[in-house]
Scaffold this motif. Structure first.
Motif, PDB file in Angstrom:
ATOM      1  N   THR A 107      -6.979  -1.109  -8.046  1.00 59.46           N
ATOM      2  CA  THR A 107      -7.968  -2.186  -7.925  1.00 59.46           C
ATOM      3  C   THR A 107      -8.885  -2.201  -9.150  1.00 59.46           C
ATOM      4  O   THR A 107      -9.136  -3.257  -9.754  1.00 59.46           O
ATOM      5  CB  THR A 107      -8.820  -1.981  -6.649  1.00 59.46           C
ATOM      6  OG1 THR A 107      -7.944  -1.937  -5.523  1.00 59.46           O
ATOM      7  CG2 THR A 107      -9.810  -3.117  -6.469  1.00 59.46           C
ATOM      8  N   LEU A 163      -0.243  -4.301   3.357  1.00 61.26           N
ATOM      9  CA  LEU A 163      -0.416  -2.999   4.009  1.00 61.26           C
ATOM     10  C   LEU A 163       0.519  -2.808   5.201  1.00 61.26           C
ATOM     11  O   LEU A 163       0.230  -2.012   6.104  1.00 61.26           O
ATOM     12  CB  LEU A 163      -1.874  -2.828   4.432  1.00 61.26           C
ATOM     13  CG  LEU A 163      -2.877  -2.919   3.267  1.00 61.26           C
ATOM     14  CD1 LEU A 163      -4.309  -2.825   3.786  1.00 61.26           C
ATOM     15  CD2 LEU A 163      -2.621  -1.819   2.230  1.00 61.26           C
ATOM     16  N   GLY A 205       0.841  -1.194   0.000  1.00 59.98           N
ATOM     17  CA  GLY A 205       0.000   0.000   0.000  1.00 59.98           C
ATOM     18  C   GLY A 205       0.879   1.248   0.000  1.00 59.98           C
ATOM     19  O   GLY A 205       0.660   2.202  -0.741  1.00 59.98           O
ATOM     20  N   ALA A 222      -6.177  -8.296   1.536  1.00 56.86           N
ATOM     21  CA  ALA A 222      -5.031  -7.518   2.014  1.00 56.86           C
ATOM     22  C   ALA A 222      -4.517  -8.200   3.276  1.00 56.86           C
ATOM     23  O   ALA A 222      -5.236  -8.996   3.900  1.00 56.86           O
ATOM     24  CB  ALA A 222      -5.429  -6.074   2.319  1.00 56.86           C
ATOM     25  N   LEU A 253      -4.684   3.000  -4.360  1.00 62.42           N
ATOM     26  CA  LEU A 253      -5.177   1.626  -4.261  1.00 62.42           C
ATOM     27  C   LEU A 253      -6.526   1.440  -4.957  1.00 62.42           C
ATOM     28  O   LEU A 253      -6.797   0.380  -5.514  1.00 62.42           O
ATOM     29  CB  LEU A 253      -5.253   1.218  -2.792  1.00 62.42           C
ATOM     30  CG  LEU A 253      -3.924   1.374  -2.024  1.00 62.42           C
ATOM     31  CD1 LEU A 253      -4.046   0.768  -0.628  1.00 62.42           C
ATOM     32  CD2 LEU A 253      -2.761   0.731  -2.766  1.00 62.42           C
ATOM     33  N   PHE A 266      -3.294  -6.376  -1.452  1.00 64.63           N
ATOM     34  CA  PHE A 266      -2.310  -5.393  -1.000  1.00 64.63           C
ATOM     35  C   PHE A 266      -1.616  -5.846   0.284  1.00 64.63           C
ATOM     36  O   PHE A 266      -2.254  -6.390   1.178  1.00 64.63           O
ATOM     37  CB  PHE A 266      -2.979  -4.032  -0.752  1.00 64.63           C
ATOM     38  CG  PHE A 266      -3.545  -3.422  -2.005  1.00 64.63           C
ATOM     39  CD1 PHE A 266      -2.721  -3.154  -3.088  1.00 64.63           C
ATOM     40  CD2 PHE A 266      -4.900  -3.135  -2.109  1.00 64.63           C
ATOM     41  CE1 PHE A 266      -3.236  -2.594  -4.261  1.00 64.63           C
ATOM     42  CE2 PHE A 266      -5.423  -2.576  -3.265  1.00 64.63           C
ATOM     43  CZ  PHE A 266      -4.596  -2.305  -4.346  1.00 64.63           C
TER      44      PHE A 266
END
Ligand SMILES: *Cc1c(COP(=O)(O)O)cnc(C)c1O
Length: 419
Positions: free
Chosen positions: A205, A219, A190, A238, A201, A217
């Motif tokens: 996406t 993060l 991220g 994520a 993001l 992602f």
């Protein structure tokens, strides 16, 4: 008053609505007893003073109740991970059912790729950042290998243009379009750990889904640092660690997000364990795995309670401070650091982190043009805790929960003498 005066920083601290939060943390001290300038919250966040209370509570429960601790009231261990759902959801902008705390980060990336990296002969590529964190790189390489693809063919790396340090936003979207139907998965950080660049993001996406790829992602450097709206932005999954900005201690339990659209998809392949089934029926010991709905259906094992207790202590503080107020302070603190650095002659170094506050969090990366090791050593000797990433970047993270404007000013004074 100008920004280069210490009094300016002190005034900013007096006006800071979050100034009292620093007292909730232990600030490391140097050999001379003075508090260090801790700019390493992006590697290991500081310890909240309440962490020991949360841990002791569970140690005591274990001592007094033994196995009965599992069903000891509403915060018993059996459903302990659920106590974190609301706050973790708040941190990453998700619904509580879309998140769960489990395992560690790299483990979780693998588990999520089991479900969301499903390569075929035609669609098998994984897109990552050229300078991705080594663990992420090893994870995607080994996933490609595991499915019988050579990483050289399967991994697409995004690299900045010649002579540039950052990825251009339009180049990322173009690269996704170019890979098109060969692209199986996009897995980006991220916030890039090296440059501090916060990627778009939502757009990534959208672009990924438009070519039929899955999007996930990492993060690690984004959770607890930048505003996230995972549910609305819509990535498939994520994962993040909770020991960096989330202050939950070395090796802390990680967090995952699985978008609601996959929350009730028992047909999705996954590596299963007993904690992934409906807790009501878990002790019926059924022979076949039926996942519970939501991210919790990806759990394998019963929860590491001590690590989760530390995470509770930390998320409690985040909820009290509020993500929005934290971001407001973070933008000011980071902008202040960058403006001060801008006052220095930039012949020996440059800031490579994006200028635009929408494209960065609180990390500022300085690229030293020569003798980066020497610069780092001088900062360290002056009790600045920051880190040095080869070949030549020094990363600084003024964290809004516990760093002050005066920390930033003191750092700047030391930097001015060191360059
Ligand atoms: C910190 C970090 C990791 C660390 O992984 P662990 O599994 O927690 O050891 C992985 N990826 C990125 C991008 C990180 O910043």
């Amino acid at each position: 008053m100008t920004i280069t005066e210490r009094e300016f920083a002190r005034q900013m601290d007096r006006e800071d609505p979050l100034r009292d939060f620093r007292d909730r943390f232990y600030i490391p001290t140097a050999a001379d007893g003075e508090e260090v300038i801790y700019f390493c919250g992006n590697s290991l966040g500081l310890q909240p003073k309440t962490t020991s209370d949360y841990l002791n509570r569970e140690l005591e429960r274990w001592a007094k109740k033994g196995v009965e601790g599992h069903f000891d009231g509403p915060d018993g261990w059996y459903g302990y991970h659920e106590l974190l759902s609301e706050s973790l959801a708040e941190v990453v902008g998700a619904r509580p059912s879309e998140v769960v705390a489990m395992n560690s980060l790299t483990t979780n990336l693998h588990l999520l790729m089991v479900s969301f990296y499903r390569p075929t002969k035609k669609r098998f590529k994984i897109m990552i950042e050229g300078g991705a964190f080594p663990s992420d790189r090893y994870a995607v390489q080994s996933q490609a290998n595991f499915h019988g693809f050579s990483p050289d063919e399967a991994i697409v790396e995004l690299t900045p243009r010649e002579g540039e340090s950052l990825l251009r936003r339009s180049d990322i979207l173009q690269a996704i379009e170019d890979e098109g139907e060969q692209l199986a998965l996009i897995m980006l950080g991220g916030v890039n750990y090296y440059t501090g660049q916060f990627f778009e993001l939502e757009k990534i996406t959208e672009a990924g889904h438009a070519v039929g790829a899955k999007v996930g992602f990492d993060l690690a450097h984004a959770a607890g640092n930048v505003p996230l709206r995972l549910h609305d932005w819509g990535p498939d999954f994520a994962a993040w660690c909770n020991y960096k900005y989330l202050n939950s201690g070395p090796g802390a339990v990680s967090g995952i997000f699985v978008h609601e659209r996959h929350g009730n998809a028992p047909e999705l392949p996954r590596f299963a364990g007993w904690w992934g089934v409906d807790p009501e029926g878990r002790f019926e010991m059924k022979p076949n795995f039926e996942p519970q709905t939501g991210a919790a259906g990806w759990q394998l094992s019963n929860a590491p309670i001590l690590s989760m207790a530390a995470l509770r202590a930390s998320t409690e503080i985040f909820m009290e401070a509020g993500m929005e107020r934290l971001r407001q302070k973070s933008e000011k603190l980071t902008a202040y650091l960058v403006s001060l650095i801008d006052q220095l002659p930039q012949s020996s170094f440059e800031v490579i982190t994006p200028d635009d506050p929408d494209h960065r969090g609180c990390q500022v990366s300085i690229l030293a043009h020569h003798d980066s090791q020497g610069l780092y050593d001088r900062l360290t000797e002056a009790n600045v805790v920051c880190d040095y990433r080869r070949p030549d970047v020094i990363r600084l993270a003024p964290v809004p929960l516990y760093n002050t404007f005066e920390d930033v000013w003191r750092f700047w004074e030391i930097l001015a003498e060191s360059v």
